[in-house]
Design an enzyme around this catalytic site. Structure first.
Site, PDB file in Angstrom:
ATOM      1  N   HIS A 163       0.824  -1.216   0.000  1.00 30.25           N
ATOM      2  CA  HIS A 163       0.000   0.000   0.000  1.00 30.25           C
ATOM      3  C   HIS A 163       0.861   1.269   0.000  1.00 30.25           C
ATOM      4  O   HIS A 163       0.895   1.986  -0.975  1.00 30.25           O
ATOM      5  CB  HIS A 163      -1.001   0.050   1.176  1.00 30.25           C
ATOM      6  CG  HIS A 163      -1.921  -1.116   1.221  1.00 30.25           C
ATOM      7  ND1 HIS A 163      -2.750  -1.433   0.167  1.00 30.25           N
ATOM      8  CD2 HIS A 163      -2.139  -2.069   2.169  1.00 30.25           C
ATOM      9  CE1 HIS A 163      -3.447  -2.517   0.474  1.00 30.25           C
ATOM     10  NE2 HIS A 163      -3.092  -2.930   1.673  1.00 30.25           N
TER      11      HIS A 163
ATOM     12  N   ASP B 110      -4.748  -8.027  -3.769  1.00 27.97           N
ATOM     13  CA  ASP B 110      -5.107  -7.846  -2.358  1.00 27.97           C
ATOM     14  C   ASP B 110      -6.400  -8.562  -1.965  1.00 27.97           C
ATOM     15  O   ASP B 110      -6.405  -9.761  -1.753  1.00 27.97           O
ATOM     16  CB  ASP B 110      -5.151  -6.338  -2.048  1.00 27.97           C
ATOM     17  CG  ASP B 110      -5.186  -6.047  -0.544  1.00 27.97           C
ATOM     18  OD1 ASP B 110      -5.194  -7.002   0.248  1.00 27.97           O
ATOM     19  OD2 ASP B 110      -5.203  -4.866  -0.162  1.00 27.97           O
TER      20      ASP B 110
HETATM   21 ZN   LIG Z   1      -3.412  -6.920   2.433  1.00 24.66          ZN
END
Ligand SMILES: [Zn+2]
Length: 443
Positions: free
Chosen positions: A266, A317
């Protein structure tokens, strides 16, 4: 199978070449010959544009079960997390394996040849150990093998509910109690030709700095990849600053985690000083744009990270979407929305993030490119179908990057073996696998 003949192939990173013969010995490429008019008799033809296999650098396979069930309910990242915990609580080794196999099957169809599975659902309800404490991790490894793709099991240390807060409820299934117990358990996992074992610090919320140092040192001793969720939410930064006086990236740097084996997942809400920390370390930053927009995380500063020296990778993800072309183009398109300016990342750079850099950050430096000695992972993208018809054969990368989709992937070769042929998985009925796996669990 000794050779593939590609109508067009992206070799060497420049413009694609035509009529490229790719010969192999076992799982490795031994020859790449553009402009080959005649090929050996046992050659398989791959039509369209052939690119290296995609590396999905960040996945939680089981979260595939939330697709369509968690996008429209409002709330925040933190309320979404409650739904994810409820799902996790209902899983056991057989259902976890079944769901992972189906999800990895979908990934194979999308051209993903290696997945980095960030795995934290380790134990039984209440934190009780299974007879084999690695039963859940081994389920992931079996699932990847059956789906025909390579896996790096990023086994995550997850010890607390938040900074200074005990793990409770579903979180007790994630916790080994302390980092030493985590290390002992993970050390018993075995690698194989298609399997790597890496380490993960779930986040600075879930792992205290001393424990993060233990995980980092375990990974360093084995030269293994080390991943961590970093600054996905502003609240994580606030908690880290309050508890430690440092950002999550700085806490991890202090713990000895940041180097070229490290991947920050991220990296959405970084402080100015974090860019230099990640860049100087030569770390990778894995953006997951389809999940980050779904969870209202924010837009990752990809250009500034790359300019600071960090390498970029992408991942699916939460698996609400499994489409590496969509992830890659979203890195660019999100920055356009954030800045009002177009053209931050050349298409070839985005494709490298989804292939070469992704493989490297998962511990497969010999994959993600079509050249001698590399693992023979090939993805044939149909450039003649409705989405991509009229693609310029001399310059097709911008077309597939900005106009292509997972559904355009027709053939997938993993380590020399054809895993997807003409849009169908050769070993699994993936839609049926998904239907059965999803119907079997209580969502
Ligand atoms: Zn994750």
């Amino acid at each position: 199978m000794t050779a593939y003949l590609c109508e067009l192939a992206w070799v060497g990173g420049g413009r694609p070449e035509a009529d490229v013969l790719v010969e192999l010995d076992g799982e490795r490429i031994t020859k790449v010959a553009p402009g080959t008019a005649t090929s050996p008799p046992d050659t398989t033809r791959l039509s369209g544009l052939v690119i290296p296999g995609f590396a999905n650098s960040h996945s939680h396979a089981f979260q595939r079960a939330l697709r369509g069930r968690a996008e429209s309910s409002g709330g925040t990242f933190w309320t979404w997390r409650e739904g994810m915990y409820a799902l996790a609580d209902g899983l056991d080794p057989p259902s976890y394996e079944q769901l992972a196999r189906a999800t990895f099957g979908e990934m194979a169809l999308a051209g993903i040849t290696t997945v980095g599975e960030f795995h934290y659902l380790h134990h039984d309800r209440g934190g009780a150990r299974y007879a084999d404490p690695n039963e859940m991790g081994k389920a992931v490894i079996v699932a990847a093998r059956e789906a025909g793709i390579r896996v790096t099991l990023l086994d995550a240390c997850y010890l607390r509910g938040a900074i200074g807060v005990e793990a409770e409820g579903t979180q007790r299934r994630f916790s080994d109690g302390d980092a030493e117990a985590w290390a002992e358990r993970v050390s018993a996992l075995e690698q194989g030709p298609e399997v790597r074992v890496g380490a993960a610090v779930h986040s600075v919320r879930a792992v205290d700095p001393a424990s993060a140092a233990t995980v980092a040192s375990w990974a360093a001793q084995r030269d293994a990849p080390l991943h961590a969720h970093v600054s996905e939410q502003q609240a994580e930064n606030d908690a880290s600053l309050e508890a430690y006086g440092s950002t999550p990236a700085a806490v991890l740097a202090e713990a000895g985690a940041l180097d070229a084996r490290f991947t920050a997942v991220h990296a959405t809400h970084l402080a100015g000083s974090d860019f230099g920390l990640l860049g100087r370390a030569g770390a990778t930053c894995c953006l997951c744009p389809t999940t980050e927009r779904d969870l209202a995380d924010g837009i990752g500063p990809a250009r500034r990270l790359a300019d600071s020296g960090a390498r970029l990778a992408v991942g699916t993800d939460s698996n609400a979407v499994i489409d590496m072309l969509e992830e890659a183009r979203a890195v660019e398109l999100n920055e356009r929305l954030a800045t009002g300016v177009r053209g931050h990342h050349p298409p070839a750079e985005l494709l490298r993030a989804a292939t070469l850099t992704g493989h490297a950050c998962l511990g497969w430096p010999n994959a993600g490119r079509i050249e001698n000695g590399a693992l023979c992972d090939l993805v044939a993208v149909d450039i003649h179908g409705v989405r991509l018809a009229g693609t310029n054969p001399d310059d097709p990368i911008p077309s597939i990057l900005f106009g292509g989709a997972a559904a355009d992937v027709r053939d997938v070769v993993v380590g020399g073996s054809l895993v997807v042929h003409d849009g169908h998985h050769v070993a699994l009925d993936v839609s049926r696998e998904l239907r059965v796996a999803l119907n079997a669990i209580d969502r």
